[in-house]
Design an enzyme around this catalytic site. Structure first.
Site, PDB file in Angstrom:
ATOM      1  N   GLN A 131       4.825  -3.857   7.055  1.00 12.53           N
ATOM      2  CA  GLN A 131       5.572  -4.638   6.067  1.00 12.53           C
ATOM      3  C   GLN A 131       7.033  -4.778   6.484  1.00 12.53           C
ATOM      4  O   GLN A 131       7.773  -3.787   6.472  1.00 12.53           O
ATOM      5  CB  GLN A 131       5.481  -3.918   4.707  1.00 12.53           C
ATOM      6  CG  GLN A 131       6.290  -4.541   3.599  1.00 12.53           C
ATOM      7  CD  GLN A 131       6.087  -3.822   2.266  1.00 12.53           C
ATOM      8  OE1 GLN A 131       5.642  -2.666   2.240  1.00 12.53           O
ATOM      9  NE2 GLN A 131       6.417  -4.471   1.176  1.00 12.53           N
ATOM     10  N   GLY A 132       7.452  -5.979   6.829  1.00 11.15           N
ATOM     11  CA  GLY A 132       8.834  -6.211   7.272  1.00 11.15           C
ATOM     12  C   GLY A 132       9.691  -6.795   6.173  1.00 11.15           C
ATOM     13  O   GLY A 132      10.033  -7.977   6.207  1.00 11.15           O
ATOM     14  N   GLU A 248       1.308  -3.964  -4.554  1.00 11.60           N
ATOM     15  CA  GLU A 248       1.754  -2.627  -4.129  1.00 11.60           C
ATOM     16  C   GLU A 248       1.704  -1.663  -5.307  1.00 11.60           C
ATOM     17  O   GLU A 248       1.450  -0.490  -5.156  1.00 11.60           O
ATOM     18  CB  GLU A 248       3.183  -2.718  -3.575  1.00 11.60           C
ATOM     19  CG  GLU A 248       3.669  -1.444  -2.920  1.00 11.60           C
ATOM     20  CD  GLU A 248       4.940  -1.634  -2.104  1.00 11.60           C
ATOM     21  OE1 GLU A 248       5.710  -2.558  -2.406  1.00 11.60           O
ATOM     22  OE2 GLU A 248       5.157  -0.845  -1.171  1.00 11.60           O
ATOM     23  N   ASN A 370      13.815   5.293  -7.827  1.00 12.15           N
ATOM     24  CA  ASN A 370      13.756   5.672  -9.251  1.00 12.15           C
ATOM     25  C   ASN A 370      14.805   4.932 -10.073  1.00 12.15           C
ATOM     26  O   ASN A 370      14.554   4.539 -11.210  1.00 12.15           O
ATOM     27  CB  ASN A 370      13.947   7.187  -9.392  1.00 12.15           C
ATOM     28  CG  ASN A 370      12.622   7.924  -9.272  1.00 12.15           C
ATOM     29  OD1 ASN A 370      11.625   7.351  -8.828  1.00 12.15           O
ATOM     30  ND2 ASN A 370      12.612   9.185  -9.664  1.00 12.15           N
TER      31      ASN A 370
HETATM   32  C1  LIG Z   1       8.861   6.720   3.618  1.00 12.60           C
HETATM   33  C2  LIG Z   1       9.377   5.325   3.481  1.00 12.60           C
HETATM   34  C3  LIG Z   1       8.601   4.271   3.947  1.00 12.60           C
HETATM   35  C4  LIG Z   1       9.083   2.959   3.858  1.00 12.60           C
HETATM   36  N1  LIG Z   1       8.305   1.949   4.353  1.00 12.60           N
HETATM   37  C5  LIG Z   1       8.777   0.669   4.321  1.00 12.60           C
HETATM   38  C6  LIG Z   1       8.039  -0.392   4.930  1.00 12.60           C
HETATM   39  O1  LIG Z   1       6.943  -0.177   5.483  1.00 12.60           O
HETATM   40  N2  LIG Z   1       8.557  -1.641   4.915  1.00 12.60           N
HETATM   41  C7  LIG Z   1       9.744  -1.927   4.301  1.00 12.60           C
HETATM   42  O2  LIG Z   1      10.144  -3.091   4.284  1.00 12.60           O
HETATM   43  N3  LIG Z   1      10.502  -0.932   3.727  1.00 12.60           N
HETATM   44  C8  LIG Z   1      10.033   0.354   3.736  1.00 12.60           C
HETATM   45  N4  LIG Z   1      10.786   1.376   3.179  1.00 12.60           N
HETATM   46  C9  LIG Z   1      12.108   1.059   2.639  1.00 12.60           C
HETATM   47  C10 LIG Z   1      12.228   1.151   1.125  1.00 12.60           C
HETATM   48  O3  LIG Z   1      11.619   0.049   0.502  1.00 12.60           O
HETATM   49  C11 LIG Z   1      13.727   1.232   0.805  1.00 12.60           C
HETATM   50  O4  LIG Z   1      14.185   2.482   1.275  1.00 12.60           O
HETATM   51  C12 LIG Z   1      14.023   1.118  -0.665  1.00 12.60           C
HETATM   52  O5  LIG Z   1      13.745  -0.181  -1.124  1.00 12.60           O
HETATM   53  C13 LIG Z   1      15.500   1.426  -0.953  1.00 12.60           C
HETATM   54  O6  LIG Z   1      16.342   0.644  -0.171  1.00 12.60           O
HETATM   55  P1  LIG Z   1      17.480   1.312   0.743  1.00 12.60           P
HETATM   56  O7  LIG Z   1      16.889   2.423   1.523  1.00 12.60           O
HETATM   57  O8  LIG Z   1      18.162   0.205   1.483  1.00 12.60           O
HETATM   58  O9  LIG Z   1      18.500   1.974  -0.268  1.00 12.60           O
HETATM   59  P2  LIG Z   1      19.628   1.232  -1.104  1.00 12.60           P
HETATM   60  O10 LIG Z   1      19.066   0.003  -1.728  1.00 12.60           O
HETATM   61  O11 LIG Z   1      20.841   1.080  -0.251  1.00 12.60           O
HETATM   62  O12 LIG Z   1      19.904   2.273  -2.245  1.00 12.60           O
HETATM   63  C14 LIG Z   1      20.739   3.440  -2.049  1.00 12.60           C
HETATM   64  C15 LIG Z   1      20.845   4.167  -3.379  1.00 12.60           C
HETATM   65  O13 LIG Z   1      21.500   3.322  -4.349  1.00 12.60           O
HETATM   66  C16 LIG Z   1      20.684   3.168  -5.500  1.00 12.60           C
HETATM   67  N5  LIG Z   1      20.794   1.791  -6.014  1.00 12.60           N
HETATM   68  C17 LIG Z   1      20.715   0.645  -5.284  1.00 12.60           C
HETATM   69  N6  LIG Z   1      20.831  -0.416  -6.111  1.00 12.60           N
HETATM   70  C18 LIG Z   1      20.964   0.059  -7.360  1.00 12.60           C
HETATM   71  C19 LIG Z   1      21.108  -0.547  -8.652  1.00 12.60           C
HETATM   72  N7  LIG Z   1      21.142  -1.867  -8.788  1.00 12.60           N
HETATM   73  N8  LIG Z   1      21.208   0.274  -9.745  1.00 12.60           N
HETATM   74  C20 LIG Z   1      21.183   1.636  -9.604  1.00 12.60           C
HETATM   75  N9  LIG Z   1      21.067   2.269  -8.410  1.00 12.60           N
HETATM   76  C21 LIG Z   1      20.938   1.495  -7.316  1.00 12.60           C
HETATM   77  C22 LIG Z   1      19.266   3.435  -5.028  1.00 12.60           C
HETATM   78  O14 LIG Z   1      18.437   3.851  -6.096  1.00 12.60           O
HETATM   79  C23 LIG Z   1      19.484   4.521  -3.992  1.00 12.60           C
HETATM   80  O15 LIG Z   1      19.578   5.785  -4.615  1.00 12.60           O
HETATM   81  C24 LIG Z   1      10.338   2.684   3.259  1.00 12.60           C
HETATM   82  C25 LIG Z   1      11.111   3.761   2.776  1.00 12.60           C
HETATM   83  C26 LIG Z   1      10.659   5.054   2.892  1.00 12.60           C
HETATM   84  C27 LIG Z   1      11.533   6.162   2.378  1.00 12.60           C
END
Ligand SMILES: Cc1cc2nc3c(=O)[nH]c(=O)nc-3n(C[C@H](O)[C@H](O)[C@H](O)COP(=O)(O)OP(=O)(O)OC[C@H]3O[C@@H](n4cnc5c(N)ncnc54)[C@H](O)[C@@H]3O)c2cc1C
Length: 391
Positions: A131-132, A248, A370
């Protein structure tokens, strides 16, 4: 709310349980209870073979309609399938992104030609998907995607940009990629949903080492990579991408409850053996874990019952299971006591429960963090005002 299964459903349960008893044997016996959270790097080649064996038995894509090669199983039967699979110790599925996400999305939004081209490889377990979506600047705020798609003189779409946290990219044959078709566009407008082969010169996969020492996910770089297909029209990407996220959070998440039960049972067994079960605070947490898991099941059954439009009960599901599982990881460490802090050999000879503890930290992130779940519950479930966005 529906809490029971019919006689036909129970017969279906017997059928899948019997098949698993007979087939999780021989070369596949070593895969029992392997390849789950924190253990997902184990036996990749054997688990690919298992996926194909499962397919030969007709047990992949059980919930897909019969017209496209699935079993057409009802929701209840899908729940039963996932329950029995986990109860039997069926290994972590390497094909789950294709079966649970790419396939249902193609069934809903793909053309007939696309269905004919891509679904058979998922059904037979011979083509694996990743998933990209996420990028360095686009996670919770997925609409911030920067990866670009441009059409060359022949009308072929070429993809350039970077994805991150791409689970199983190193094992995958295909990636579905959300990319910007209109370079001038902003937010969720001007996106496309592309199907890209991972086996081409324009794709580079770099593993990212996780807290557990393993590399389940990766950075993926696209440099004028050729997209084999676009699902929907250019500009439809957001609609397709959001449709996929609905899958999902759907029935495919249910099988994990039985796996959670297996983990809780192991923790209780250890607590009985080492005396931790005599400690009132630990007993209390075990009881809470048991209750939380029962509630998860009732919630899932409620979610899958047809409560009509406007039922927002499903919105709490991800927040509940991810927080419960994270707490279970912490409980496992406290039940183990000082033993939990000892690593067999440097740097990462972790036991299953140590891996579980570390891996469950990520449950509250992927598939929507969360905090994002709480926003969704507040805004869509409770009708509270939308959060203020910074400029
Ligand atoms: C084990 C694992 C597998 C994964 N696999 C995939 C995959 O196969 N393909 C893919 O595309 N992605 C994948 N992901 C990515 C995952 O979808 C993202 O990590 C997730 O959507 C959070 O985005 P981020 O890491 O950029 O964090 P950010 O969006 O930068 O968030 C950082 C922090 O800020 C908080 N935050 C952000 N926005 C808000 C808001 N509006 N209000 C309150 N708090 C907020 C978040 O809750 C978090 O605590 C994977 C992640 C993990 C950990």
């Amino acid at each position: 709310m529906k809490l029971t299964f019919s006689a036909a459903d129970e017969a279906f349960r017997e059928e899948i349980a019997g098949w698993l008893r007979d087939n999780l044997s021989g070369e596949f016996a070593q895969l029992k209870f392997r390849g789950g959270p924190g253990d997902e790097h184990m036996f990749p080649a054997e688990r690919k073979r298992w996926e194909q064996h499962l397919a030969a038995g007709g047990w992949t894509c059980v919930g897909w309609p019969k017209e496209v090669g699935g079993r057409g199983a009802s929701i209840e039967q899908q729940v039963i399938f996932f329950e029995e699979y986990a109860r039997a110790g069926g290994p972590g599925r390497v094909g789950h992104i294709g079966e649970g996400l790419a396939g249902p999305t193609l069934i809903a939004f793909g053309s007939d030609e696309q269905k004919q081209r891509y679904l058979p490889g998922i059904l037979s377990g011979t083509e694996l998907w990743c998933q990209g979506y996420s990028e360095p600047g686009a996670g919770s705020d997925l609409a911030n995607v920067r990866t670009r798609a441009r059409q060359d003189a022949n009308g072929q779409w070429l993809i350039s940009g970077q994805k991150v946290w791409t689970s199983l990219a190193h094992e995958s044959d295909w990636c579905f990629v959300v990319a910007r078709t209109d370079p001038e566009s902003q937010a969720h407008r001007g996106l496309g949903f592309f199907l890209v082969s991972m086996h081409q010169p324009g794709v580079t996969v770099r593993p990212i080492e996780q807290l557990t020492g393993t590399s389940e996910f990766n950075e993926v770089f696209f440099d004028e990579a050729v997209a084999a297909d676009i699902v929907g029209a250019p500009g439809d990407g957001w609609k397709v991408a959001m449709g996929l996220l609905g899958f999902e959070r759907g029935v495919s998440t249910l099988g994990q409850q039985m796996q959670f039960q297996n983990e809780l049972d192991e923790i209780i067994r250890i607590a009985r053996d080492n005396g931790a079960a005599q400690v009132p605070a630990i007993r209390q947490r075990i009881a809470e874990a048991h209750t939380g898991l029962r509630l998860m099941r009732y919630n899932a059954m409620r979610m899958l019952s047809d409560n009509g439009p406007g039922d927002s009960s499903a919105l709490v599901y991800k927040l509940h299971w991810s927080s419960w599982h994270r707490n279970l990881g912490a409980l496992a460490m406290d039940v183990l006591g000082p033993e939990a802090d000892i690593i067999e050999a440097a740097p990462y000879e972790l036991t299953r429960l140590q891996s579980l503890f570390l891996f469950t930290r990520s449950d509250t992130l992927y598939g929507g963090t969360n905090q994002i779940q709480r926003n969704i519950i507040a805004e869509r479930g409770l009708g509270m005002p939308k959060e203020a966005k910074g400029r």
